[in-house]
Write a protein that holds these residues in place. Structure first.
Motif, PDB file in Angstrom:
ATOM      1  N   GLY A   2       0.808  -1.211   0.000  1.00  0.00           N
ATOM      2  CA  GLY A   2       0.000   0.000   0.000  1.00  0.00           C
ATOM      3  C   GLY A   2       0.843   1.264   0.000  1.00  0.00           C
ATOM      4  N   VAL A   3       0.186   2.345  -0.388  1.00  0.00           N
ATOM      5  CA  VAL A   3       0.843   3.656  -0.404  1.00  0.00           C
ATOM      6  C   VAL A   3       0.878   4.206   1.010  1.00  0.00           C
ATOM      7  CG1 VAL A   3       0.732   5.997  -1.325  1.00  0.00           C
ATOM      8  CG2 VAL A   3       0.031   4.063  -2.757  1.00  0.00           C
ATOM      9  N   GLU A   4       2.026   4.728   1.402  1.00  0.00           N
ATOM     10  CA  GLU A   4       2.156   5.309   2.728  1.00  0.00           C
ATOM     11  C   GLU A   4       1.244   6.532   2.856  1.00  0.00           C
ATOM     12  OE1 GLU A   4       4.002   4.613   5.541  1.00  0.00           O
ATOM     13  OE2 GLU A   4       4.395   2.681   4.593  1.00  0.00           O
ATOM     14  N   PRO A   5       0.542   6.662   3.973  1.00  0.00           N
ATOM     15  CA  PRO A   5      -0.340   7.837   4.136  1.00  0.00           C
ATOM     16  C   PRO A   5       0.472   9.113   4.294  1.00  0.00           C
ATOM     17  CG  PRO A   5      -0.209   6.591   6.180  1.00  0.00           C
ATOM     18  CD  PRO A   5       0.489   5.771   5.137  1.00  0.00           C
ATOM     19  N   LEU A   6      -0.111  10.198   3.822  1.00  0.00           N
ATOM     20  CA  LEU A   6       0.501  11.499   4.043  1.00  0.00           C
ATOM     21  C   LEU A   6       0.380  11.842   5.523  1.00  0.00           C
ATOM     22  CD1 LEU A   6      -0.780  13.717   1.081  1.00  0.00           C
ATOM     23  CD2 LEU A   6       1.571  12.972   1.494  1.00  0.00           C
ATOM     24  N   ARG A   7       1.399  12.476   6.039  1.00  0.00           N
ATOM     25  CA  ARG A   7       1.371  12.937   7.424  1.00  0.00           C
ATOM     26  C   ARG A   7       1.168  14.446   7.404  1.00  0.00           C
ATOM     27  NH1 ARG A   7       3.720   9.222  11.066  1.00  0.00           N
ATOM     28  NH2 ARG A   7       4.617  10.876  12.384  1.00  0.00           N
ATOM     29  N   ILE A   8      -0.009  14.863   7.866  1.00  0.00           N
ATOM     30  CA  ILE A   8      -0.382  16.283   7.801  1.00  0.00           C
ATOM     31  C   ILE A   8      -0.647  16.813   9.202  1.00  0.00           C
ATOM     32  CG2 ILE A   8      -2.036  17.974   6.929  1.00  0.00           C
ATOM     33  CD1 ILE A   8      -2.502  16.235   4.525  1.00  0.00           C
ATOM     34  N   ALA A  97     -13.163  14.492   5.435  1.00  0.00           N
ATOM     35  CA  ALA A  97     -14.112  14.066   4.410  1.00  0.00           C
ATOM     36  C   ALA A  97     -13.579  14.326   3.001  1.00  0.00           C
ATOM     37  CB  ALA A  97     -15.446  14.795   4.600  1.00  0.00           C
ATOM     38  N   SER A  98     -12.630  15.256   2.900  1.00  0.00           N
ATOM     39  CA  SER A  98     -12.130  15.640   1.574  1.00  0.00           C
ATOM     40  C   SER A  98     -10.784  15.017   1.232  1.00  0.00           C
ATOM     41  CB  SER A  98     -12.000  17.167   1.491  1.00  0.00           C
ATOM     42  OG  SER A  98     -11.056  17.642   2.435  1.00  0.00           O
ATOM     43  N   ALA A  99     -10.194  14.269   2.165  1.00  0.00           N
ATOM     44  CA  ALA A  99      -8.871  13.693   1.906  1.00  0.00           C
ATOM     45  C   ALA A  99      -8.815  12.259   2.410  1.00  0.00           C
ATOM     46  CB  ALA A  99      -7.796  14.532   2.579  1.00  0.00           C
ATOM     47  N   GLN A 100      -8.232  11.388   1.614  1.00  0.00           N
ATOM     48  CA  GLN A 100      -8.089   9.980   1.970  1.00  0.00           C
ATOM     49  C   GLN A 100      -6.614   9.632   2.194  1.00  0.00           C
ATOM     50  OE1 GLN A 100     -10.909   8.184   2.414  1.00  0.00           O
ATOM     51  NE2 GLN A 100     -12.046  10.027   1.832  1.00  0.00           N
ATOM     52  N   ASN A 101      -6.384   8.568   2.924  1.00  0.00           N
ATOM     53  CA  ASN A 101      -5.033   8.070   3.181  1.00  0.00           C
ATOM     54  C   ASN A 101      -4.131   9.145   3.774  1.00  0.00           C
ATOM     55  OD1 ASN A 101      -3.212   5.890   3.210  1.00  0.00           O
ATOM     56  ND2 ASN A 101      -2.261   6.537   1.279  1.00  0.00           N
ATOM     57  N   VAL A 102      -4.655   9.770   4.857  1.00  0.00           N
ATOM     58  CA  VAL A 102      -3.911  10.823   5.552  1.00  0.00           C
ATOM     59  C   VAL A 102      -3.846  10.494   7.031  1.00  0.00           C
ATOM     60  CG1 VAL A 102      -3.889  13.257   6.230  1.00  0.00           C
ATOM     61  CG2 VAL A 102      -4.549  12.629   3.906  1.00  0.00           C
ATOM     62  N   GLU A 103      -2.687  10.700   7.608  1.00  0.00           N
ATOM     63  CA  GLU A 103      -2.511  10.589   9.048  1.00  0.00           C
ATOM     64  C   GLU A 103      -2.445  12.010   9.602  1.00  0.00           C
ATOM     65  OE1 GLU A 103       0.447   8.181  12.157  1.00  0.00           O
ATOM     66  OE2 GLU A 103       0.787   8.133   9.987  1.00  0.00           O
TER      67      GLU A 103
END
Length: 221
Positions: A2-8, A97-103
């Motif tokens: 899987g793609v690593e989640p973005l860290r925001i 709700a507007s972004a997926q695969n984010v930490e």
């Protein structure tokens, strides 16, 4: 694989005005948490602040000047664009709700962490994000037992961001400006030169001029 989640990271505040302490905190959080992006979210109508804020257009303009040339730092006006009081939980709902695969990491100070249980829908906040608490001068962050229980039940982590206590504050800068100190004289304290230019250009944080009309008063006597 899987793609690593973005860290925001999410950095909310009034930024009234933004100063070097804010930027130092943001950079420390980005480095220590390994963030891909840090979103600066100026408050629209902070429900826990009794005083009025400088107009949003000015706070946004000053932030834009400070963040110019820093692509990993993003200015997000979602709370300013939303009507009504600025509740963190609403911001989290919209962003997630507007972004997926984010930490997600919510950046806050020790004082905010200590009274997190006074926030609107605070239990939902701790369910949605990890917390990143700023520990100035090595003091460990503390909060209420009920918040600790909620964090444990939600399986959420509390990350500590360490940095030296900043000598500058927005309150100090506003007080000096209101007293008549020129904005550029505050640059050594931590006011960005570009922000100082903007403050002087627009005459911000100055006491309201009183219309005395001495000539008219004398004429009427």
């Amino acid at each position: 694989m899987g793609v690593e989640p973005l860290r925001i990271g999410l950095f909310g505040g009034s930024f009234d005005p933004v100063h070097a302490g804010h930027l130092a905190l943001a950079c420390a959080a980005q480095q220590q948490l390994g963030l891909d992006q840090l979103r600066w979210i100026p408050a629209g109508q902070p429900w826990q602040k009794p005083r009025g804020l400088l107009a949003a257009e000015h706070r946004l303009a000053m932030l834009a000047r400070v963040l110019k040339g820093r692509p990993e730092h993003v200015l997000d006006a979602c709370e300013i664009n939303r009507a009504g009081p600025s509740y963190t939980v609403q911001t989290l709902r919209e962003l997630q709700a507007s972004a997926q695969n984010v930490e997600w990491f919510l950046l806050m100070g020790q004082d905010q962490y200590a009274r997190l249980n006074t926030w609107h829908a605070w239990s939902e906040v701790v369910q949605r994000v990890d917390l990143a608490v700023v520990a100035r001068d090595g003091e460990p962050p503390e909060t209420t037992p009920e918040v600790l229980t909620a964090l444990r039940q939600a399986g959420r982590s509390v990350h500590t961001v360490t940095m030296r206590a900043a000598a500058v504050s927005s309150t100090l800068l506003r007080e000096r400006l209101h007293a008549g100190v020129a904005a550029h004289q505050l640059v050594p304290l931590g006011l960005d030169e570009r922000v100082a230019d903007y403050i002087e250009q627009h005459g911000l944080y100055r006491p309201a001029l009183k219309s005395l009309d001495y000539k008219q008063q004398n004429a009427s006597n």
